[in-house]
Write a protein that holds these residues in place. Structure first.
Motif, PDB file in Angstrom:
ATOM      1  N   GLY A 151     -12.409  18.835 -23.150  1.00  0.00           N
ATOM      2  CA  GLY A 151     -10.950  18.865 -23.038  1.00  0.00           C
ATOM      3  C   GLY A 151     -10.490  17.940 -21.926  1.00  0.00           C
ATOM      4  N   GLU A 152      -9.246  18.157 -21.499  1.00  0.00           N
ATOM      5  CA  GLU A 152      -8.632  17.246 -20.517  1.00  0.00           C
ATOM      6  C   GLU A 152      -8.879  17.708 -19.078  1.00  0.00           C
ATOM      7  OE1 GLU A 152      -4.619  15.897 -21.533  1.00  0.00           O
ATOM      8  OE2 GLU A 152      -3.984  16.628 -19.566  1.00  0.00           O
ATOM      9  N   GLY A 153      -8.389  18.873 -18.775  1.00  0.00           N
ATOM     10  CA  GLY A 153      -8.548  19.404 -17.422  1.00  0.00           C
ATOM     11  C   GLY A 153      -8.049  20.830 -17.377  1.00  0.00           C
ATOM     12  N   PRO A 154      -8.450  21.592 -16.368  1.00  0.00           N
ATOM     13  CA  PRO A 154      -8.036  22.995 -16.295  1.00  0.00           C
ATOM     14  C   PRO A 154      -6.523  23.139 -16.149  1.00  0.00           C
ATOM     15  CG  PRO A 154      -9.650  22.442 -14.570  1.00  0.00           C
ATOM     16  CD  PRO A 154      -9.263  21.168 -15.231  1.00  0.00           C
ATOM     17  N   GLY A 155      -6.001  24.213 -16.730  1.00  0.00           N
ATOM     18  CA  GLY A 155      -4.601  24.587 -16.522  1.00  0.00           C
ATOM     19  C   GLY A 155      -4.547  25.748 -15.529  1.00  0.00           C
ATOM     20  N   GLU A 160      -7.128  28.594 -16.201  1.00  0.00           N
ATOM     21  CA  GLU A 160      -8.494  28.112 -15.982  1.00  0.00           C
ATOM     22  C   GLU A 160      -8.775  28.011 -14.482  1.00  0.00           C
ATOM     23  OE1 GLU A 160      -6.307  26.698 -18.146  1.00  0.00           O
ATOM     24  OE2 GLU A 160      -7.276  27.375 -20.001  1.00  0.00           O
ATOM     25  N   PRO A 205     -13.227  27.166 -18.349  1.00  0.00           N
ATOM     26  CA  PRO A 205     -12.425  26.268 -19.183  1.00  0.00           C
ATOM     27  C   PRO A 205     -11.793  26.981 -20.381  1.00  0.00           C
ATOM     28  CG  PRO A 205     -14.739  26.000 -19.731  1.00  0.00           C
ATOM     29  CD  PRO A 205     -14.672  26.989 -18.585  1.00  0.00           C
ATOM     30  N   PHE A 206     -10.650  26.529 -20.781  1.00  0.00           N
ATOM     31  CA  PHE A 206      -9.984  26.981 -22.006  1.00  0.00           C
ATOM     32  C   PHE A 206      -9.912  28.511 -22.129  1.00  0.00           C
ATOM     33  CE2 PHE A 206     -10.664  22.573 -23.290  1.00  0.00           C
ATOM     34  CZ  PHE A 206      -9.463  22.295 -23.945  1.00  0.00           C
ATOM     35  N   ASN A 221     -14.437  19.834 -19.407  1.00  0.00           N
ATOM     36  CA  ASN A 221     -13.241  18.992 -19.325  1.00  0.00           C
ATOM     37  C   ASN A 221     -13.561  17.656 -18.667  1.00  0.00           C
ATOM     38  OD1 ASN A 221     -10.908  20.587 -20.307  1.00  0.00           O
ATOM     39  ND2 ASN A 221     -11.513  22.014 -18.692  1.00  0.00           N
ATOM     40  N   HIS A 241      -5.750  17.941 -29.408  1.00  0.00           N
ATOM     41  CA  HIS A 241      -5.937  18.970 -28.388  1.00  0.00           C
ATOM     42  C   HIS A 241      -5.300  20.274 -28.891  1.00  0.00           C
ATOM     43  CE1 HIS A 241      -5.663  21.104 -24.598  1.00  0.00           C
ATOM     44  NE2 HIS A 241      -6.460  20.196 -24.064  1.00  0.00           N
TER      45      HIS A 241
HETATM   46  N1  URA Z   1      -6.574  22.308 -21.531  1.00  0.00           N
HETATM   47  C1  URA Z   1      -7.685  21.583 -21.289  1.00  0.00           C
HETATM   48  O1  URA Z   1      -7.734  20.402 -21.602  1.00  0.00           O
HETATM   49  N2  URA Z   1      -8.713  22.195 -20.727  1.00  0.00           N
HETATM   50  C2  URA Z   1      -8.711  23.467 -20.381  1.00  0.00           C
HETATM   51  O2  URA Z   1      -9.721  23.935 -19.859  1.00  0.00           O
HETATM   52  C3  URA Z   1      -7.551  24.207 -20.645  1.00  0.00           C
HETATM   53  C4  URA Z   1      -6.496  23.620 -21.220  1.00  0.00           C
END
Ligand code: URA
Length: 234
Positions: free
Chosen positions: A93-97, A100, A106-107, A133, A207
């Motif tokens: 994925g992209e990065g933690p929100g 997370e 993650p996710f 991510n 995504h």
């Molecule tokens: N979106 C992401 O790209 N990664 C995550 O871990 C959570 C949301």
């Protein structure tokens, strides 16, 4: 097996072959004479060396307390990634929100719940795959990671994937797809065919957060996931 099953299987194989060939052509490859060694399937679970696990653990330790980019200043947790280290399938994925960052996993927010459903629809349970991510720390206000942040963190993502030695990588969204491919094309142009990352088949899809806002694209995402399943089985 009944003859009609054979025919269905053959049609599915041809479909996958068509996908692969169009991906290679689009990547500028017009001719090839042999399958390079690094395109052969990853080793089976049983024979996969534990070296990957050790490398992954070392990587986690190396990232502990990381201050390589500005994202460290707002984080509660560094979200390294989780799942089966012996899985043939890695989602990036992209990065933690927010969620997370709170949980260090993650996710696990709304997009994560959709990803869980996607994984289940593919016939897996979340712990059977690996999820990580591009950037390991939450960008403020969940903004897209900036190029210098990606530059600081992506070498760790690359080493993480090398350690996992997956059979297939599934990039979730433009940030992951572009980072792995080193290309700025939109996700709509990157999905729909098989790419390769250091010899590992890479399939790009939307995504889950985008799919939550654009449910009409779920069918297209499902096509991508079916390609992931087919590539895993091939
Ligand atoms: N979106 C992401 O790209 N990664 C995550 O871990 C959570 C949301």
């Amino acid at each position: 097996m009944r003859p009609e099953d054979d025919i269905r299987e053959l049609a599915a194989c041809l479909d996958r072959l068509r996908w692969t060939v169009s991906g290679l052509r689009a990547g500028g490859i017009q001719e090839w004479r042999h399958v390079p060694r690094n395109l052969t399937p990853a080793k089976s679970e049983a024979s996969r060396p534990p070296a990957g696990e050790a490398a992954l653990e070392a990587l986690g330790l190396e990232l502990k307390g990381c201050t390589r980019c500005r994202l460290h200043s707002g984080r509660k947790s560094l979200v390294f990634g989780e799942g089966s280290v012996r899985s043939g399938l890695v989602f990036v994925g992209e990065g933690p929100g927010f969620e997370e960052d709170q949980q260090g996993r993650p996710f696990v927010g709304r997009a994560g719940r959709l990803l869980d459903k996607m994984i289940e629809a593919m016939g897996f349970h979340r712990p059977e795959v690996y999820i990580c991510n591009v950037v390991k720390c939450r960008p403020p206000e969940n903004r897209t990671p900036q190029s210098d942040e990606i530059e600081a963190c992506s070498p760790f993502l690359f080493r993480q994937i090398e350690a996992l030695a997956p059979k297939v990588i599934c990039a979730l969204g433009a940030c992951a797809a572009q980072t792995l491919l080193g290309r700025a094309s939109p996700i709509s142009r990157l999905r729909g065919r098989i790419h390769f990352w250091r010899g590992v088949p890479l399939i790009c899809t939307f995504h889950p957060a985008y799919l939550l806002r654009n449910a009409a694209q779920k069918g297209a995402a499902w096509q991508d996931l079916k390609e992931v399943i087919g590539t895993l089985r091939s």
